[in-house]
Design a protein around this motif. Sequence first.
Motif, PDB file in Angstrom:
ATOM      1  N   GLU A  62       0.732  -1.073   0.034  1.00 25.63           N
ATOM      2  CA  GLU A  62       0.103   0.123  -0.040  1.00 25.63           C
ATOM      3  C   GLU A  62       0.966   1.229   0.030  1.00 25.63           C
ATOM      4  OE1 GLU A  62      -2.731   0.085   3.198  1.00 25.63           O
ATOM      5  OE2 GLU A  62      -3.385   2.206   2.814  1.00 25.63           O
ATOM      6  N   TYR A 120      -1.912  -0.919  -5.124  1.00 24.74           N
ATOM      7  CA  TYR A 120      -3.081  -1.074  -4.267  1.00 24.74           C
ATOM      8  C   TYR A 120      -3.906  -2.571  -4.751  1.00 24.74           C
ATOM      9  CZ  TYR A 120      -2.778   3.702  -2.975  1.00 24.74           C
ATOM     10  OH  TYR A 120      -2.393   4.804  -2.595  1.00 24.74           O
ATOM     11  N   ILE A 135      -6.998   2.629   1.851  1.00 25.42           N
ATOM     12  CA  ILE A 135      -6.721   2.382   0.117  1.00 25.42           C
ATOM     13  C   ILE A 135      -7.871   2.981  -0.665  1.00 25.42           C
ATOM     14  CG2 ILE A 135      -6.807   0.430  -1.407  1.00 25.42           C
ATOM     15  CD1 ILE A 135      -5.108  -1.176   0.129  1.00 25.42           C
TER      16      ILE A 135
END
Length: 645
Positions: A175, A180, A213
Amino acid sequence: MIKTRLLLFLFFFSLSLSTKAQSPAYIIDSLRVQLKQAKSEEEKVGIYSELTWFWAMVNLDSALSYGNEALELAKKTGDQTKIAQAHSDLGNAYNQRGDFAQAKTAYKTALTIRTSLADSAGMAGSKSNLASIHQRLFQTDSAMMYYVEALAYYEKTGNDRYVNFVKNNLAVLHEDLRNYPKALELYAEVAEYREKNQMIPDLAMLYNNIGNIYKNTKEFDKSEEYLNRALENGLKAGDSLVISVTYLNLASMYNAAEKPDQAIAAAQIGIKIAEKVNSQYDQAMMQYALGNSYLKKRDYLKAKAAYQSAIGVLEELEAKEEVSSIQLRMVPVFAALNMPDSAQYYTDLYIDYRNDLTEEQIEQLTAELQTKYETEKKDQEIAQQQLALRNKNIQLYGSLVLALTLAIVGYLLFNQQKLKNRQLQQEGELKAALAQLETQNKLQEQRMLISRDLHDNIGAQLTFIISAIENLKYFEPIKEQLTARYDSIANFTKQTITELRDTIWAMNSGQVTWESLTLRIQDYLQKARESKSSIQFDCLIEENIDRESKMNSSDSIQILRIVQEAVQNAVKYSDASRIEIKFHATKKDFVGIIHDNGKGFDQGTILLGNGLYNMQKRAEELGGKVEIKSGLGLGTSVKLSWPSK
């Protein structure tokens, strides 16, 4: 150069040897009872260690106090295993507090002791903890190395719980690197295990990471959903530290979603909880979030106070990455407060911090490579001793060692050059941004100077002309002959002042909202009503135009002038009883229509003059056009259309 973004706080796991199902407060009370009943020092050391861990979820000062008690008692017993565990527990408390330097020292000490004891399980735990510290310090290479080593051991021994923890931290690392899809893939595996085993506090941490995220990918509804799940699980677990972190992430998400009021509410709650557990890092980062919220609301004094509060704490914690980010945010705050010296001061601080960070990264990488080099050098010496006994293999092993040494040196030089290039690129980007900011400031100063000159000099002179003309009207010898002429000149001068004020308004605005432009048009129509009370004037902005959206001041003055010209022509020539102005938006354009219900004219027989030419030129400046439709008895419509930028 740091990309413009709000810094995320991602919770990193430290590993513990016991399962924590009950609330921390319940377990602490139970451990206190056990401590009173303990008979041996060895038993007390274990209880102090557990108290250190659980107090870290409630109050970090108490956690550090019990941790130091555990360390002193462990040293007294001479049990190296317990001494290593005490250092590890202290590292966890320092980690949660945000004192990463102290945490790193404690974890390294624990790793050194466990390595001497050949404690493979303890070594894997220490490596995972060290990885989390390197990750928080944005040292991704070292973090990845320690995580992979720890994961290999846990997978080999079949310890699913610890495999789950390390996979979570690897997901956090991906991350950080903005990978992602890979991070979400790992989080899905982690979530399945934790939901199956009802790991409530750990689920709260996981949902925080997933929420962040989705914040970064601008899927704010999903982000809010997961962060609320995190808050629910944190409250259920009674873990104040997790709750504090969740409010920080909520504040960050609301800021990213352009909801500063909700961000302020979340940050203020989070600060109270962080104060309760004495998490200085969380308090500082929530002050940072508050500063970002006040900056969005243009409350620059509150933004300045929040940023300065955050910097004071983060400097003590040596969180240089966060400090440099806040310093960059301080530059536009002081610029808005008309404090150029302070803006320049924080700009210089930011540059110095970035240079220091780059130098530290180079030093760390050099030290790591030097350690590898020295290790290889020792291996080479041993190999040479063995090769002395085996003459047949001397040339082969010598070549291999030489090749390895050259590879290490080449790797060192390559990475040093790479870091230097990155630093030069960052400095270039920063200089370009500062140059752009300086240019904008100079343009604004020029605008203010010109508008001030227009108002103070030309405006004053026109006002003097009006006053002189009004006085001459009462000069008896020529009063009757020139009164009409004086009135005409006075009216023309007043109109010139009005247009001058419109120009000054546009120049001072920089960016003009539709609401502001509408008010300016209505002000003009009000003056038209006063001079022509027989005509009804209306102005309408349809709902598909956002009244708070902005346009360049140069565009707004062109639109205003076209409207004024069209209305003035209608008043003079149309004999209308109603003049209506409407604005609406299409997919690609803005459209304005000025319509009167007057007598109209035959477009084939009337020669249009300078008024239409001026309107067309102004429309071209907007990238649009003006169209006129009229017919005898049908009134006249002037249609202005230009691209919606």
